[in-house]
Design an enzyme around this catalytic site. Structure first.
Site, PDB file in Angstrom:
ATOM      1  N   ASP A  43     -32.100 -50.126   3.378  1.00 46.91           N
ATOM      2  CA  ASP A  43     -30.650 -49.917   3.279  1.00 46.91           C
ATOM      3  C   ASP A  43     -29.937 -50.831   4.268  1.00 46.91           C
ATOM      4  OD1 ASP A  43     -28.301 -48.177   2.371  1.00 46.91           O
ATOM      5  OD2 ASP A  43     -28.144 -48.049   4.554  1.00 46.91           O
ATOM      6  N   TYR A  48     -23.114 -54.649   8.336  1.00 46.11           N
ATOM      7  CA  TYR A  48     -24.143 -54.589   9.390  1.00 46.11           C
ATOM      8  C   TYR A  48     -24.504 -55.976   9.923  1.00 46.11           C
ATOM      9  CZ  TYR A  48     -25.048 -49.854   7.482  1.00 46.11           C
ATOM     10  OH  TYR A  48     -24.941 -48.554   7.020  1.00 46.11           O
ATOM     11  N   LYS A  73     -23.794 -52.680   0.638  1.00 43.08           N
ATOM     12  CA  LYS A  73     -22.489 -52.019   0.471  1.00 43.08           C
ATOM     13  C   LYS A  73     -21.322 -52.988   0.586  1.00 43.08           C
ATOM     14  CE  LYS A  73     -24.730 -48.266   2.953  1.00 43.08           C
ATOM     15  NZ  LYS A  73     -25.498 -48.899   4.039  1.00 43.08           N
ATOM     16  N   HIS A 106     -18.634 -48.827   0.462  1.00 43.60           N
ATOM     17  CA  HIS A 106     -19.087 -48.293   1.753  1.00 43.60           C
ATOM     18  C   HIS A 106     -18.339 -47.032   2.182  1.00 43.60           C
ATOM     19  CE1 HIS A 106     -21.228 -49.716   5.667  1.00 43.60           C
ATOM     20  NE2 HIS A 106     -21.120 -48.407   5.673  1.00 43.60           N
TER      21      HIS A 106
END
Ligand SMILES: NC(=O)c1ccc[n+]([C@@H]2O[C@H](COP(=O)([O-])OP(=O)(O)OC[C@H]3O[C@@H](n4cnc5c(N)ncnc54)[C@H](OP(=O)(O)O)[C@@H]3O)[C@@H](O)[C@H]2O)c1
Length: 273
Positions: A43, A48, A73, A106
């Protein structure tokens, strides 16, 4: 059970490696370590800033791309049809792949403006995701941090039920209304922060349960998520913990699940759904 079947027939490995707050080099090493010990699901998210590292590890591992399930996402502030298309392309490029297995919105609103009504923008983004699924760039479409009303508006407008809702879910904070909504609608709950971002290690009652079963607190947390029919996404950059979290090896009795269900109000974060 090592896989769940989603409401569109796509199969998803039932534990995924989380990578939030993993620096690129850590994300690379953690992804390789995870795949080596059996994980088949990673994931990540555009936000990120480690999709490139995850993608490199998937390329460098001994398996082929189609043996690894990658979820990523759409950034929380992108709330348009064209924006969703543009950011998926950026994620594909960073990951070095021509499709993602799961693409999620997200959050229902930009992280910097929680509570904003983004109904129309979420619908537009989701429409783009459905179209990109038809083009083969996404295998299954989901959301994250959505409540029932927000999901209802997407279903009403597009006729498509998201396959996944990734939410904060751990012992003592199971977001019962949205958890039950998802169960009813056939939407798989992905349990993020299954260890409460590491803080579950400080909770005495979890420690006591872990001692009773002779396992670590992390295994109790992950087993609980699985026994609730959710898909845990434990994050670690530590190889021994990565392995420990995958080899759950414990089944909690119904009686003890009820004890854990009785723990309420751990680590609330009221500003998110
Ligand atoms: N959709 C969203 O909005 C959203 C939000 C949050 C998280 N997520 C996803 O869910 C994933 C997991 O959530 P999270 O990152 O909040 O944290 P988490 O998985 O609940 O906990 C991670 C923390 O626990 C430590 N840890 C991991 N395994 C351990 C073990 N066996 N024993 C002791 N400590 C252990 C890790 O340390 P080390 O890494 O140092 O080993 C890290 O500090 C994220 O990485 C992300 O993929 C999604």
């Amino acid at each position: 059970m090592d896989k769940y079947k989603l409401n569109d027939g796509v199969e998803i490995p039932s534990i995924g490696l989380g990578t939030w707050q993993s620096e690129k080099s850590d994300a690379y090493r953690a992804t390789l370590a995870a795949i080596a010990c059996g994980y088949r699901h990673i994931d990540t998210a555009y936000a990120y800033e480690n999709e490139d590292a995850v993608g490199r590890a998937v390329k460098d591992c001994a398996l082929s791309r189609d043996q690894i399930f990658i979820g990523t996402k759409l950034p929380s502030h992108i709330k348009s049809y064209d924006g969703a298309k543009e950011y998926l392309e950026l994620s594909l490029k960073a990951l070095g792949t021509d499709y993602v297995d799961l693409y999620m919105i997200h959050a229902p609103w930009p992280w910097i403006a929680p509570g904003t009504d983004c109904t129309e923008g979420n619908i537009e983004a989701f429409r783009a995701m459905i179209d990109m699924k038809a083009e083969g760039k996404i295998r299954t479409v989901g959301v994250s941090n959505f409540n029932g009303e927000q999901i209802d508006s997407i279903i009403a407008a597009t006729g498509v039920t998201p396959s996944v809702n990734q939410i904060r879910f751990f012992i003592g904070n199971t977001q019962q209304p949205i958890y039950e909504y998802c169960q009813k609608k056939g939407i798989l709950v992905e349990a993020y922060s299954p260890l409460a971002t590491g803080k579950m290690g400080e909770v005495d009652k979890i420690g006591e349960m872990a001692a009773k079963y002779g396992v670590s607190f992390a295994k109790i947390c992950i087993a609980y998520c699985l026994q609730k029919g959710t898909l845990p996404l434990p994050k670690s950059v530590t190889p021994a913990r990565i392995a420990e979290n995958f080899e759950v090896g414990v089944v909690i009795s119904d009686e003890d699940i009820a004890v854990l269900d009785g723990i309420k109000g751990l680590f609330p974060r009221p500003y998110r759904s």
